[in-house]
Design a protein around this motif. Structure first.
Motif, mmCIF file in Angstrom:
data_model
loop_
_atom_site.group_PDB
_atom_site.id
_atom_site.type_symbol
_atom_site.label_atom_id
_atom_site.label_comp_id
_atom_site.label_asym_id
_atom_site.label_seq_id
_atom_site.Cartn_x
_atom_site.Cartn_y
_atom_site.Cartn_z
ATOM 1 N N THR A 27 1.413 -43.835 7.604
ATOM 2 C CA THR A 27 0.174 -43.109 7.936
ATOM 3 C C THR A 27 -1.032 -43.638 7.166
ATOM 4 O OG1 THR A 27 0.655 -41.451 6.222
ATOM 5 C CG2 THR A 27 1.448 -41.011 8.469
ATOM 6 N N ILE A 28 -0.879 -44.739 6.443
ATOM 7 C CA ILE A 28 -2.031 -45.234 5.700
ATOM 8 C C ILE A 28 -3.102 -45.701 6.679
ATOM 9 C CG2 ILE A 28 -0.566 -45.901 3.766
ATOM 10 C CD1 ILE A 28 -0.894 -48.779 4.567
ATOM 11 N N ALA A 29 -4.322 -45.640 6.222
ATOM 12 C CA ALA A 29 -5.473 -45.852 7.109
ATOM 13 C C ALA A 29 -5.503 -47.259 7.711
ATOM 14 C CB ALA A 29 -6.764 -45.575 6.334
ATOM 15 N N LEU A 30 -4.938 -48.230 7.038
ATOM 16 C CA LEU A 30 -4.966 -49.602 7.539
ATOM 17 C C LEU A 30 -4.398 -49.709 8.937
ATOM 18 C CD1 LEU A 30 -5.176 -52.731 7.234
ATOM 19 C CD2 LEU A 30 -2.930 -52.639 6.100
ATOM 20 N N TYR A 31 -3.316 -48.938 9.219
ATOM 21 C CA TYR A 31 -2.605 -49.110 10.477
ATOM 22 C C TYR A 31 -3.107 -48.200 11.591
ATOM 23 C CZ TYR A 31 0.586 -51.582 7.370
ATOM 24 O OH TYR A 31 1.112 -52.445 6.454
#
Length: 287
Positions: free
Chosen positions: A265-269
């Motif tokens: 769920t990290i913003a990068l993806y």
């Protein structure tokens, strides 16, 4: 008696005039020479194939006006046709290569240009890159992850990050920076191991089938700048153009095997998951 003298004088004048004509005429022909198969320069009739008197060391010799046929001589028309054929062939090859490049599948229209800083530009030290060779025709995967470090927004800071990372990797395990490429906040791609060498992550799969791209920065709670996403698209397109990535590639993220729900769920993806060719996450032993 007077008639005889007159006849002799007249005949002498005729012979003299005939001899003078032959001496001043460069061309002569003899019926006898036709029968015998050769030319007679002293004959008094015109020949079919003219001969010229050519002065050679004070003497005259005969020279034919017709050139001898040279079997190795190329006719000008034939030479022109061969040159035209070669030109048309070259044009056809150029057009064929251009059409072939147009058929290369692109994942999307690219408006952002591809910028590349090659390894020798930032690593000017005697330690050469030593890594297993990557079979570029077998590369079908691109794994994107962040470096979990400070951002770099200009080339000076990005180069410094690569140099420091290379030194720390070499000091810790006598190995090189593990990424194939890194993309900075300045919208530039930096070559680490490149398209010819396998990545150095022991906890990521597919060393001989994968390019690992690192986004410089910590993007757990925020997304990278748009210019970094745009440069990532340009990088993928350039890799396909260089035949170093399959047009049917698969795009992955990387998550810690012990906490996949958190890393997923990290913003990068959040944006990468909407891109074409997205194929989920691969697990790694450590973040």
């Amino acid at each position: 008696m007077s008639q005889v003298v007159t006849y002799v004088v007249s005949y002498a004048r005729t012979v003299a005039a005939s001899s003078s004509s032959r001496l001043h005429s460069p061309v002569a022909w003899s019926r006898k020479s036709v029968q015998e198969g050769y030319y007679d320069l002293e004959a008094g009739e015109t020949e079919r194939t003219p001969l010229l008197y050519v002065r050679d060391n004070g003497r005259y010799r005969a020279k034919s006006l017709h050139r001898a046929n040279d079997p190795n001589r190329v006719h000008p028309v034939a030479l022109g046709l061969m040159v035209a054929l070669l030109v048309f062939l070259l044009i056809g090859v150029v057009i064929g290569v251009y059409l072939l490049l147009l058929t290369v599948q692109r994942p999307w229209p690219v408006s952002h240009p591809f910028f590349l800083v090659e390894r020798p530009a930032w690593w000017q030290y005697p330690v050469a890159l030593e890594a297993a060779t990557l079979d570029r025709l077998a590369v079908t995967n691109v794994i994107v992850l962040h470096t979990n470090s400070e951002d770099c927004l200009d080339q000076e800071r990005c180069v410094r990050y690569l140099q420091n990372t290379e030194r720390s990797c070499w000091a810790a395990r006598r190995d090189h920076i593990p990424y194939n490429f890194l993309i900075g906040g300045d919208g530039v791609t930096y070559e680490a191991r490149g398209w010819k060498s396998q990545h150095g992550f022991v906890d990521l799969p597919g060393r001989n089938t994968t390019l690992v791209v690192g986004m410089i920065g910590n993007f757990t709670d925020r997304q990278p700048a748009e210019v970094q996403y745009a440069e990532l698209k340009a990088f993928i397109t350039e890799s396909i153009r260089r035949l170093s990535l399959s047009p049917q590639y698969r795009l992955h993220g990387a998550v810690d095997a012990t906490r996949p729900s958190r890393d997923g769920t990290i913003a990068l993806y959040s944006q990468l998951e909407r891109w074409p060719h997205w194929n989920g996450f691969v697990a790694r032993d450590q973040p």
